[in-house]
Write a protein that holds these residues in place. Structure first.
Motif, short mmCIF file in Angstrom:
data_model
loop_
_atom_site.label_atom_id
_atom_site.label_comp_id
_atom_site.label_asym_id
_atom_site.label_seq_id
_atom_site.Cartn_x
_atom_site.Cartn_y
_atom_site.Cartn_z
N HIS A 57 0.83 -1.20 0.00
CA HIS A 57 0.00 0.00 0.00
C HIS A 57 0.87 1.26 0.00
N LYS A 58 1.96 1.23 0.76
CA LYS A 58 2.83 2.40 0.92
C LYS A 58 3.47 2.83 -0.40
N GLY A 59 3.91 1.87 -1.21
CA GLY A 59 4.61 2.20 -2.43
C GLY A 59 6.11 2.06 -2.26
N ARG A 60 6.86 2.60 -3.20
CA ARG A 60 8.31 2.43 -3.24
C ARG A 60 9.01 3.73 -2.84
N PRO A 61 9.63 3.78 -1.68
CA PRO A 61 10.32 5.00 -1.25
C PRO A 61 11.41 5.44 -2.22
N SER A 62 12.05 4.50 -2.91
CA SER A 62 13.16 4.85 -3.79
C SER A 62 12.73 5.68 -4.99
N THR A 63 11.50 5.45 -5.47
CA THR A 63 11.02 6.17 -6.66
C THR A 63 9.83 7.06 -6.37
N GLY A 64 9.18 6.86 -5.24
CA GLY A 64 7.95 7.60 -4.94
C GLY A 64 6.72 7.00 -5.56
N GLY A 65 6.92 5.97 -6.39
CA GLY A 65 5.80 5.34 -7.08
C GLY A 65 5.24 4.17 -6.30
N GLY A 66 4.75 3.18 -7.05
CA GLY A 66 4.16 2.01 -6.43
C GLY A 66 3.54 1.13 -7.50
N VAL B 190 3.89 1.01 -20.17
CA VAL B 190 2.61 1.36 -19.55
C VAL B 190 2.84 1.85 -18.13
N LYS B 191 3.66 1.14 -17.38
CA LYS B 191 3.96 1.56 -16.00
C LYS B 191 4.63 2.92 -15.96
N ASP B 192 5.47 3.21 -16.95
CA ASP B 192 6.12 4.52 -17.01
C ASP B 192 5.07 5.62 -17.18
N CYS B 193 4.06 5.35 -17.99
CA CYS B 193 2.99 6.34 -18.20
C CYS B 193 2.14 6.54 -16.95
N GLU B 194 2.05 5.51 -16.12
CA GLU B 194 1.24 5.58 -14.91
C GLU B 194 2.01 6.12 -13.70
N HIS B 195 3.31 6.34 -13.88
CA HIS B 195 4.16 6.64 -12.73
C HIS B 195 3.72 7.90 -11.98
N ALA B 196 3.34 8.95 -12.71
CA ALA B 196 2.96 10.20 -12.04
C ALA B 196 1.76 9.99 -11.12
N LEU B 197 0.79 9.20 -11.57
CA LEU B 197 -0.37 8.94 -10.72
C LEU B 197 0.00 8.03 -9.56
N GLU B 198 0.88 7.05 -9.80
CA GLU B 198 1.35 6.21 -8.70
C GLU B 198 2.01 7.07 -7.62
N CYS B 199 2.78 8.07 -8.04
CA CYS B 199 3.44 8.95 -7.07
C CYS B 199 2.42 9.76 -6.28
N GLU B 200 1.37 10.22 -6.94
CA GLU B 200 0.33 10.98 -6.24
C GLU B 200 -0.40 10.08 -5.25
N VAL B 201 -0.66 8.84 -5.65
CA VAL B 201 -1.28 7.88 -4.73
C VAL B 201 -0.40 7.67 -3.51
N THR B 202 0.90 7.52 -3.73
CA THR B 202 1.83 7.32 -2.62
C THR B 202 1.79 8.50 -1.65
N ARG B 203 1.72 9.71 -2.17
CA ARG B 203 1.66 10.89 -1.30
C ARG B 203 0.38 10.92 -0.48
N VAL B 204 -0.75 10.63 -1.13
CA VAL B 204 -2.03 10.63 -0.43
C VAL B 204 -2.06 9.53 0.64
N MET B 205 -1.66 8.32 0.25
CA MET B 205 -1.73 7.20 1.18
C MET B 205 -0.73 7.35 2.32
N GLY B 206 0.36 8.04 2.06
CA GLY B 206 1.35 8.24 3.10
C GLY B 206 0.84 9.06 4.26
N GLU B 207 -0.23 9.83 4.05
CA GLU B 207 -0.79 10.69 5.10
C GLU B 207 -1.90 10.02 5.89
N LEU B 208 -2.26 8.79 5.53
CA LEU B 208 -3.39 8.13 6.19
C LEU B 208 -2.94 7.46 7.48
N PRO B 209 -3.47 7.87 8.63
CA PRO B 209 -3.12 7.20 9.89
C PRO B 209 -3.80 5.84 9.97
#
Length: 245
Positions: free
Chosen positions: A85-94, A130-149
């Motif tokens: 759920h958290k994603g990949r810290p190294s890239t910010g994606g997931g 395909v994953k490269d094209c989705e990377h920006a959204l994966e990064c946004e998901v990681t940021r949003v999910m990172g704030e969920l307690p």
């Protein structure tokens, strides 16, 4: 049934209050690492900023319940699931194909913000382009999910669909869900989940008021609250619970 459900929801949140004190407070995914003190197996309960209860008392409402290792023989650990759920810290994606939670958050973000990601939610293995094209959204998901307690409950049982973890997950979701029933603690008007508007899974998110699609249309067994209480040290004594087994 609505009065009974209200009473059970109040009890459920009192139990989670005790759990929070027992584990020393909630964590957020952004601040979590695998080397922290995690149980091997457990159930997790996610909250969301500005999503508060309105019928069962004060405080944040639960927006997602989950567990892991529900297939016999599975070796998946609690942190393994949380890290998906958290994603990949190294890239910010997931990888939203490995996490329905990420898939749903991303779909809602794309809808709300007017993004065009036609491959999002395609569960088939995707080529790197395909994953490269989705990377920006994966990064946004990681940021949003990172704030969920979230809170976590250690339940060290065998892997399998009939595990105690599975019982707690199913019944917690069914209790919390507003799917086809009078709403209790409904989501706020600005809840991101309102933007899950296409597909069976996403429609169930909206109707339930949860980032869950499985079990939202099921009935719950109130006896699961006893199972939940007895897994938390001193919980029954603190809440003054008397259960008939």
């Amino acid at each position: 049934m609505s009065n009974e459900r209200l009473e059970d929801l109040v009890r459920f949140y009192l139990i989670l209050d005790r759990l929070e004190r027992n584990i020393g407070g909630a964590r957020t995914l952004a601040d979590c690492r695998g080397r922290m003190d995690w149980p091997e197996r457990g159930v997790y309960f996610f909250r969301e900023p500005d999503e508060n209860r309105s019928d069962t008392g004060e405080g944040p409402r639960i927006v997602r319940v989950g567990t892991h290792a529900l297939k016999s023989g599975s070796q998946t650990k609690l942190w393994t699931r949380l890290s998906q759920h958290k994603g990949r810290p190294s890239t910010g994606g997931g990888n939203h194909r490995g996490s329905v939670f990420r898939l749903l958050i991303g779909a809602a973000l794309a809808c709300r913000n007017g993004y065009d990601y036609p491959t999002w939610g395609d569960k088939e293995a995707a080529p790197s382009e395909v994953k490269d094209c989705e990377h920006a959204l994966e990064c946004e998901v990681t940021r949003v999910m990172g704030e969920l307690p979230f809170l976590w409950l250690a339940v060290d049982d065998e892997a399998g669909p009939n595990s105690m973890r599975g019982r707690i997950e199913r019944n917690s979701i069914a209790l919390l869900s507003n799917f086809s029933r009078p709403p209790l603690d409904p989501p706020s008007p600005h809840w991101l989940g309102h933007y899950c508007y296409t597909g069976r899974e996403r429609e169930r998110v909206k109707a339930a008021g949860l980032w869950n699609s499985n079990h939202v249309d099921e009935s719950y067994d109130p006896a699961f609250l006893y199972d939940l209480e007895r897994l938390i040290p001193n919980c029954c004594a603190e809440l003054g619970t008397t259960w008939e087994q």
